[in-house]
Design a protein around this motif. Sequence first.
Motif, PDB file in Angstrom:
ATOM      1  N   MET A  29       0.854  -1.195   0.000  1.00 59.26           N
ATOM      2  CA  MET A  29       0.000   0.000   0.000  1.00 59.26           C
ATOM      3  C   MET A  29       0.881   1.234   0.000  1.00 59.26           C
ATOM      4  O   MET A  29       2.096   1.137  -0.025  1.00 59.26           O
ATOM      5  CB  MET A  29      -0.929  -0.035   1.208  1.00 59.26           C
ATOM      6  N   THR A  30       0.260   2.374   0.076  1.00 59.44           N
ATOM      7  CA  THR A  30       1.006   3.628  -0.011  1.00 59.44           C
ATOM      8  C   THR A  30       1.794   3.895   1.261  1.00 59.44           C
ATOM      9  O   THR A  30       1.550   3.299   2.297  1.00 59.44           O
ATOM     10  CB  THR A  30       0.055   4.805  -0.253  1.00 59.44           C
ATOM     11  N   ALA A  31       2.724   4.829   1.148  1.00 57.51           N
ATOM     12  CA  ALA A  31       3.596   5.166   2.275  1.00 57.51           C
ATOM     13  C   ALA A  31       2.809   5.625   3.497  1.00 57.51           C
ATOM     14  O   ALA A  31       3.230   5.427   4.625  1.00 57.51           O
ATOM     15  CB  ALA A  31       4.590   6.248   1.852  1.00 57.51           C
ATOM     16  N   GLU A  32       1.661   6.252   3.285  1.00 65.62           N
ATOM     17  CA  GLU A  32       0.881   6.732   4.419  1.00 65.62           C
ATOM     18  C   GLU A  32       0.384   5.581   5.287  1.00 65.62           C
ATOM     19  O   GLU A  32       0.109   5.746   6.464  1.00 65.62           O
ATOM     20  CB  GLU A  32      -0.331   7.558   3.954  1.00 65.62           C
ATOM     21  N   ASP A  33       0.232   4.402   4.696  1.00 68.14           N
ATOM     22  CA  ASP A  33      -0.262   3.250   5.449  1.00 68.14           C
ATOM     23  C   ASP A  33       0.821   2.626   6.326  1.00 68.14           C
ATOM     24  O   ASP A  33       0.510   1.952   7.283  1.00 68.14           O
ATOM     25  CB  ASP A  33      -0.821   2.184   4.490  1.00 68.14           C
ATOM     26  N   ARG A  34       2.069   2.831   6.003  1.00 67.33           N
ATOM     27  CA  ARG A  34       3.229   2.308   6.726  1.00 67.33           C
ATOM     28  C   ARG A  34       3.208   0.799   6.849  1.00 67.33           C
ATOM     29  O   ARG A  34       2.171   0.169   6.813  1.00 67.33           O
ATOM     30  CB  ARG A  34       3.351   2.954   8.100  1.00 67.33           C
ATOM     31  N   SER A  35       4.380   0.233   6.999  1.00 68.45           N
ATOM     32  CA  SER A  35       4.497  -1.212   7.162  1.00 68.45           C
ATOM     33  C   SER A  35       3.946  -1.620   8.516  1.00 68.45           C
ATOM     34  O   SER A  35       4.135  -0.925   9.505  1.00 68.45           O
ATOM     35  CB  SER A  35       5.965  -1.627   7.063  1.00 68.45           C
ATOM     36  N   ALA A  36       3.252  -2.742   8.533  1.00 71.87           N
ATOM     37  CA  ALA A  36       2.653  -3.204   9.778  1.00 71.87           C
ATOM     38  C   ALA A  36       2.173  -4.641   9.639  1.00 71.87           C
ATOM     39  O   ALA A  36       2.089  -5.182   8.537  1.00 71.87           O
ATOM     40  CB  ALA A  36       1.484  -2.305  10.165  1.00 71.87           C
ATOM     41  N   VAL A  37       1.843  -5.226  10.774  1.00 73.26           N
ATOM     42  CA  VAL A  37       1.210  -6.538  10.839  1.00 73.26           C
ATOM     43  C   VAL A  37      -0.152  -6.329  11.475  1.00 73.26           C
ATOM     44  O   VAL A  37      -0.281  -5.638  12.489  1.00 73.26           O
ATOM     45  CB  VAL A  37       2.040  -7.516  11.699  1.00 73.26           C
ATOM     46  N   PHE A  38      -1.182  -6.875  10.850  1.00 72.45           N
ATOM     47  CA  PHE A  38      -2.547  -6.744  11.340  1.00 72.45           C
ATOM     48  C   PHE A  38      -3.219  -8.102  11.350  1.00 72.45           C
ATOM     49  O   PHE A  38      -2.826  -8.998  10.597  1.00 72.45           O
ATOM     50  CB  PHE A  38      -3.390  -5.856  10.407  1.00 72.45           C
ATOM     51  N   LEU A  39      -4.245  -8.221  12.127  1.00 74.02           N
ATOM     52  CA  LEU A  39      -5.148  -9.354  12.011  1.00 74.02           C
ATOM     53  C   LEU A  39      -6.264  -8.869  11.103  1.00 74.02           C
ATOM     54  O   LEU A  39      -6.983  -7.931  11.429  1.00 74.02           O
ATOM     55  CB  LEU A  39      -5.689  -9.757  13.387  1.00 74.02           C
TER      56      LEU A  39
ATOM     57  N   VAL B 186       1.465  -5.617   5.750  1.00 72.33           N
ATOM     58  CA  VAL B 186       1.316  -4.493   4.826  1.00 72.33           C
ATOM     59  C   VAL B 186       2.680  -3.825   4.683  1.00 72.33           C
ATOM     60  O   VAL B 186       3.336  -3.532   5.676  1.00 72.33           O
ATOM     61  CB  VAL B 186       0.272  -3.477   5.356  1.00 72.33           C
ATOM     62  N   VAL B 187       3.111  -3.626   3.436  1.00 75.81           N
ATOM     63  CA  VAL B 187       4.382  -2.964   3.181  1.00 75.81           C
ATOM     64  C   VAL B 187       4.167  -1.746   2.291  1.00 75.81           C
ATOM     65  O   VAL B 187       3.181  -1.659   1.574  1.00 75.81           O
ATOM     66  CB  VAL B 187       5.419  -3.923   2.538  1.00 75.81           C
ATOM     67  N   ASP B 188       5.106  -0.853   2.342  1.00 74.24           N
ATOM     68  CA  ASP B 188       5.066   0.394   1.574  1.00 74.24           C
ATOM     69  C   ASP B 188       5.421   0.099   0.117  1.00 74.24           C
ATOM     70  O   ASP B 188       6.536  -0.309  -0.192  1.00 74.24           O
ATOM     71  CB  ASP B 188       6.051   1.376   2.186  1.00 74.24           C
TER      72      ASP B 188
ATOM     73  N   ALA C  92      10.781  -5.947   5.076  1.00 73.98           N
ATOM     74  CA  ALA C  92       9.568  -5.642   5.851  1.00 73.98           C
ATOM     75  C   ALA C  92       8.649  -6.864   5.936  1.00 73.98           C
ATOM     76  O   ALA C  92       8.038  -7.124   6.983  1.00 73.98           O
ATOM     77  CB  ALA C  92       8.832  -4.454   5.245  1.00 73.98           C
ATOM     78  N   ILE C  93       8.534  -7.626   4.867  1.00 75.98           N
ATOM     79  CA  ILE C  93       7.708  -8.836   4.886  1.00 75.98           C
ATOM     80  C   ILE C  93       8.319  -9.856   5.838  1.00 75.98           C
ATOM     81  O   ILE C  93       7.618 -10.447   6.676  1.00 75.98           O
ATOM     82  CB  ILE C  93       7.552  -9.424   3.467  1.00 75.98           C
ATOM     83  N   ALA C  94       9.627 -10.068   5.741  1.00 79.89           N
ATOM     84  CA  ALA C  94      10.293 -11.019   6.634  1.00 79.89           C
ATOM     85  C   ALA C  94      10.190 -10.553   8.088  1.00 79.89           C
ATOM     86  O   ALA C  94       9.982 -11.355   8.999  1.00 79.89           O
ATOM     87  CB  ALA C  94      11.747 -11.189   6.212  1.00 79.89           C
ATOM     88  N   HIS C  95      10.311  -9.251   8.318  1.00 76.02           N
ATOM     89  CA  HIS C  95      10.167  -8.657   9.652  1.00 76.02           C
ATOM     90  C   HIS C  95       8.756  -8.931  10.189  1.00 76.02           C
ATOM     91  O   HIS C  95       8.589  -9.346  11.339  1.00 76.02           O
ATOM     92  CB  HIS C  95      10.442  -7.149   9.539  1.00 76.02           C
ATOM     93  N   GLY C  96       7.752  -8.719   9.349  1.00 76.20           N
ATOM     94  CA  GLY C  96       6.372  -8.990   9.747  1.00 76.20           C
ATOM     95  C   GLY C  96       6.154 -10.453  10.094  1.00 76.20           C
ATOM     96  O   GLY C  96       5.478 -10.788  11.075  1.00 76.20           O
ATOM     97  N   LEU C  97       6.741 -11.349   9.291  1.00 69.82           N
ATOM     98  CA  LEU C  97       6.666 -12.775   9.614  1.00 69.82           C
ATOM     99  C   LEU C  97       7.295 -13.053  10.979  1.00 69.82           C
ATOM    100  O   LEU C  97       6.792 -13.871  11.749  1.00 69.82           O
ATOM    101  CB  LEU C  97       7.376 -13.614   8.549  1.00 69.82           C
ATOM    102  N   GLY C  98       8.392 -12.368  11.258  1.00 69.24           N
ATOM    103  CA  GLY C  98       9.025 -12.521  12.574  1.00 69.24           C
ATOM    104  C   GLY C  98       8.067 -12.162  13.694  1.00 69.24           C
ATOM    105  O   GLY C  98       7.948 -12.893  14.683  1.00 69.24           O
TER     106      GLY C  98
END
Length: 176
Positions: free
Chosen positions: A58-68, A77-79, A90-96
Amino acid sequence: MKEAEAGAASTTAVWPVDLSRMRPETAAEWVAARYGNGTMPIRPERIARRMGVEVYAMTAEDRSAVFLGPNGRPWIVVDVTARDDHQRFAIAHGLGHILLRHDRPHLETPASFGADAPDHRDRAANQFAASLLVPTAQLRWCVTSGWMRNVDQILKTLWVPEDLLLLRYRQMRAGR
């Protein structure tokens, strides 16, 4: 994105295999062996999807994150404007975060991805991500096989930035 924001207040999905007691490096190597396909580079987005984790850019405003997500499955979600190697990290970080069972990870900031991240969960997720993207066995092969003659070849093979490669090389040499 509003649905994803609502999911941020929920507890992160609990993965059926408890990797939270493992060192992040060990958990990442287990995931790469179990869900990877044995080729280089490691593709964290494919591993995430094989594990039932949805990945969105998604766009930069959404920022990287992990959600349910609203469907009960974890989302990463990645930028979309970030460089490819940053998106992969960021994806690997989210998996972590998901696999180490970090409850309610926060929206990521640039500091979340640094070696000196202020939150211990981010430091663990960073080590998981580094170990997933540059597994010790593959790095050892790259360095000792003689097939790869220089750092540029290794970087092109693993699709990682040089600072990440050097970090993992130092860790490998130290026996981690």
